[in-house]
Design a protein around this motif. Structure first.
Motif, mmCIF file in Angstrom:
data_model
loop_
_atom_site.group_PDB
_atom_site.id
_atom_site.type_symbol
_atom_site.label_atom_id
_atom_site.label_comp_id
_atom_site.label_asym_id
_atom_site.label_seq_id
_atom_site.Cartn_x
_atom_site.Cartn_y
_atom_site.Cartn_z
ATOM 1 N N GLY A 1 0.815 -1.208 0.000
ATOM 2 C CA GLY A 1 0.000 0.000 0.000
ATOM 3 C C GLY A 1 0.845 1.252 0.000
ATOM 4 N N ILE B 1 1.407 4.229 -2.811
ATOM 5 C CA ILE B 1 1.201 5.648 -2.503
ATOM 6 C C ILE B 1 2.428 6.450 -2.922
ATOM 7 C CG2 ILE B 1 0.980 7.320 -0.630
ATOM 8 C CD1 ILE B 1 -0.598 5.121 0.925
ATOM 9 N N CYS C 1 -6.202 12.972 -0.492
ATOM 10 C CA CYS C 1 -6.250 11.638 0.104
ATOM 11 C C CYS C 1 -7.305 10.793 -0.577
ATOM 12 C CB CYS C 1 -6.576 11.735 1.594
ATOM 13 S SG CYS C 1 -5.303 12.573 2.533
ATOM 14 N N ASN D 1 -6.963 7.413 -2.618
ATOM 15 C CA ASN D 1 -7.754 6.265 -2.213
ATOM 16 C C ASN D 1 -8.406 5.560 -3.394
ATOM 17 O OD1 ASN D 1 -8.610 4.614 -0.128
ATOM 18 N ND2 ASN D 1 -9.212 6.351 1.121
ATOM 19 N N LYS E 1 -10.268 3.468 4.001
ATOM 20 C CA LYS E 1 -9.825 4.839 4.241
ATOM 21 C C LYS E 1 -9.068 4.981 5.555
ATOM 22 C CE LYS E 1 -14.001 6.603 6.449
ATOM 23 N NZ LYS E 1 -14.814 7.786 6.744
ATOM 24 N N MET F 1 -5.661 3.671 4.902
ATOM 25 C CA MET F 1 -4.962 4.708 4.134
ATOM 26 C C MET F 1 -4.444 5.804 5.073
ATOM 27 S SD MET F 1 -3.989 6.187 1.361
ATOM 28 C CE MET F 1 -4.796 5.652 -0.148
#
Lengths: 97, 97
Positions: free
Chosen positions: B24, B28, B41, B45, B52, B55
């Motif tokens: 993840g 990002i 954000c 996402n 979320k 995240m």
DNA sequence: ATAATTGTTTGATAATAATAAAACTATAAA
DNA sequence: TTTATAGTTTTATTATTATCAAACAATTAT
């Protein structure tokens, strides 16, 4: 732009980064790189101060990721960095250590 | 040869590698780098499919490591890579992603 | 043969990390 | 003012990692 890569490649990169995220493994990798030749596990152990079973555990991790080679001679095992593989996957990474 | 570095520097490097060791977070960071500008954000996402709150958790990790900047505008938060810091610490790393 | 050396494996434990639901905060829109 | 949106934090749970002692295997030395 060639952003998309095979998952496998990215996954291996992530494992290399994982290898470098632990202080002990970082030292092992960094030392193997900077000395420029294979080292006996015991010799490594003198430089990287961790329990021998922990050392063995980390060395197995590195072996399984595929970034080290191991050669057995008598009762000694010599570990070396698979520099070609690392350089091929992440060129220039090693010199940053 | 300048092999020895301040612990702190090496520790930060290890944290950056840690950041890159999770799928993840890797996505990002890679996405932020390749798009070349900050992202909301929520926008992030949509590209990185994780809950979320997960995240948010990862973004906090990146923020705490110090490799991202966050800007708030209204109820949106925009995240960007602290490219200068990363390049300064590990020059050339980002282009390997 | 016995003991010492070099490492691995197992098993137990502790520490970290990842995930997601739910509650929460703050802002903006209706 | 109520509702929706954007994101964080808390809480709980599960999964992964790191560590080391103890037992083990293989080799070499005495």
């Amino acid at each position: 732009m060639d952003i998309k890569q095979s998952n496998t490649d990215t996954e291996i990169k992530q494992r290399v980064f994982f290898a470098l995220s632990d202080p002990g493994r970082y030292k092992i990798i960094s030392m193997l790189y900077h000395v420029g030749h294979e080292m006996g596990c015991n010799e490594l152990n003198q430089h990287v101060e961790i329990d021998k079973s922990t050392m063995s555990y980390h060395l197995r991790t590195l072996r399984e990721i595929g970034i080290t080679n191991t050669r057995t001679q008598g009762r000694q095992k010599y570990v070396s960095l698979n520099i070609e593989k690392i350089e091929n996957l992440l060129p220039g990474l090693l010199k940053l250590l």
